[in-house]
Design an enzyme around this catalytic site. Structure first.
Site, short mmCIF file in Angstrom:
data_model
loop_
_atom_site.label_atom_id
_atom_site.label_comp_id
_atom_site.label_asym_id
_atom_site.label_seq_id
_atom_site.Cartn_x
_atom_site.Cartn_y
_atom_site.Cartn_z
CG ASN A 8 6.60 -5.46 11.90
OD1 ASN A 8 6.74 -5.05 13.18
ND2 ASN A 8 5.81 -4.99 11.08
CG HIS A 179 1.09 3.73 7.66
ND1 HIS A 179 0.00 4.56 7.84
CD2 HIS A 179 1.24 2.50 8.33
CE1 HIS A 179 -0.84 3.56 8.15
NE2 HIS A 179 -0.23 2.38 8.65
NE ARG A 240 -4.93 2.99 15.17
CZ ARG A 240 -3.75 2.51 14.36
NH1 ARG A 240 -3.64 3.06 13.23
NH2 ARG A 240 -3.19 1.64 14.68
#
Ligand code: AMP
Length: 408
Positions: A8, A179, A240
């Site tokens: 990642n 996700h 967020r």
């Protein structure tokens, strides 16, 4: 037995997990942080109990990959580079090009680059990781696993926004979600736990971490999800905003004397959510600790829980029923309180809590009681394992094709 590494790569970091497959055994994991900045950091955990840490400058992603592989040798985790036969890369935006994980070739790399306009920070970083590994491990199969591809099964009714159709047709403006690897993984585990075929189930998977999204998984496929064109929409998150009214943007830009869109988008991404409401923290642990004495912390928790409940209600209605709910990621896995608050509000659906099991941590578990009309599960997510499995599946397929060609 083969070794597969899941990667990642962020703009200044590179996380990895090295698996022995098909046993799915984690043999090492770690993080290269502050790449390209001063005071780089390297952390590796291996052989279950051992760890390695070092502070040193890491020039770029290519040096990070070289250092990583050399450290794996030095720490005796591998004997030679060639032991690693597959590399799986998390890629954030796959647009409409990628409906599944794919073997990376030049065309795929070009497409990931083209999709950078949908994920300007992440896709270029992911690509840096891909290029660095291609250079140093040219023989290993390289696979891209996209955050968005699981959601490519959503019907048009669920992925289109009610804006001029040309925005979608000409510019690709639509709900892509995120996700996806996590939702896909936990949905599979849920079906196994429920001892029912995934294809028959209506599930709602709640990935509640610093970033949070909810997904309606109908018959094994993503049917709707709360994140949109970007990860900014949906439920309230750490920093967020989740769903808002875009018309307030020009209003607030005037009030705050902002001159450019990125300024206000920054506030919506970084200063909103739990942090914005509470004024204290983006971390649910702090919110839970302070809520007794701080009204705004309590409000932040209330709004978070309300959002989860709201989406579960909406998706149950959209799917025409519900068999199971999954809680996963930082908050979903660790906060018995959030799970309990959500489940209590869903008592009208016939959901009942197993208080003892709801307190457990670490392992997948039913947190609803046996008589609950809907099964509720806590399932630790494992995106890296899903990535390693995809690499193995594609490696096996290419071997099959290769042997067919050579047999023919
Ligand atoms: P993730 O993005 O999945 O790593 O989740 C990180 C978030 O999980 C943190 O910001 C916290 O809000 C939350 N979290 C982690 N541990 C706990 C805990 N024990 N209780 C409540 N929230 C937690």
């Amino acid at each position: 037995m083969q070794k597969i590494i899941a990667i990642n790569a962020g703009s200044s970091s590179l996380k990895f997990k090295l698996f022995e497959m098909p046993e799915e055994k984690v043999i090492a994991k770690g993080l290269f942080d502050r790449i390209g900045l001063d005071e780089g950091k390297i952390k590796i955990k291996y052989n279950k109990t051992k760890s390695f840490e070092k502070a040193e400058h890491i020039e770029n992603h290519a040096t990070a990959v070289k250092k990583l592989l050399d450290l794996l040798l030095e720490l005796d985790i591998i004997k030679e580079y060639a032991e690693i036969t597959g590399v799986g890369h998390r890629v954030v935006a796959g647009g409409e090009f990628f409906k599944k994980s794919v073997v990376i070739n030049t065309k795929v790399m070009r497409q990931i680059n083209e999709l950078a306009e949908y994920a300007p920070i992440h896709n270029p970083a992911n690509l840096m990781g891909i290029k660095a590994f291609k250079k140093i491990l040219p023989k290993a199969i390289a696979v891209a696993v996209f955050d968005t591809s699981f959601h490519q099964t959503m019907p048009k009714t669920n992925f289109l926004f009610s804006v001029p159709y040309e925005w979608y047709h000409n510019y690709g403006v639509r709900r892509y979600g995120a996700h996806g690897t996590s939702h896909r993984y936990v949905a599979r585990v849920a079906a196994r736990m429920m001892e029912r075929p995934l294809k028959e189930l209506k599930l709602i998977t709640c990935h509640l971490g610093a970033g949070a999204s909810i997904c309606a998984v109908k018959n094994g496929k993503s049917f709707d999800t709360s994140m949109g064109f970007t990860p900014l929409t949906g439920i309230t998150m750490g920093t967020r905003s989740g769903d808002t009214d875009v018309a307030m943007i020009s209003f607030m830009m005037q009030k705050l004397k902002m001159h450019s869109m990125p300024e206000i988008i920054y506030d919506l991404n970084k200063k909103s959510g739990l942090l914005g409401i509470s004024g204290i923290s983006s971390d649910m642990r702090d919110i839970e600790e302070k809520k007794a004495t701080n009204e705004r912390a309590q409000l932040a928790e209330d709004i978070f829980v309300k959002d989860v409940v709201k989406y579960i209600g909406a998706y149950t209605a959209e799917m025409g029923g519900l068999d199971g709910i999954v809680f996963t990621a930082g908050i979903g896995e660790n906060s018995a309180r959030v799970r309990e608050l959500v489940m209590k509000r869903l008592a009208y659906m016939g959901i009942t809590i197993d208080q003892e099991k709801n307190k457990l941590r670490g392992q997948a578990e039913f947190v609803s009681s046996l008589d609950s009309k809907v099964a509720v599960m806590m399932i630790p997510t494992d995106e890296e394992l899903m990535i390693a499995r995809d690499v193995q599946t594609l490696a096996d397929k290419s071997k099959e094709v290769y042997s067919k060609i050579h047999a023919g």
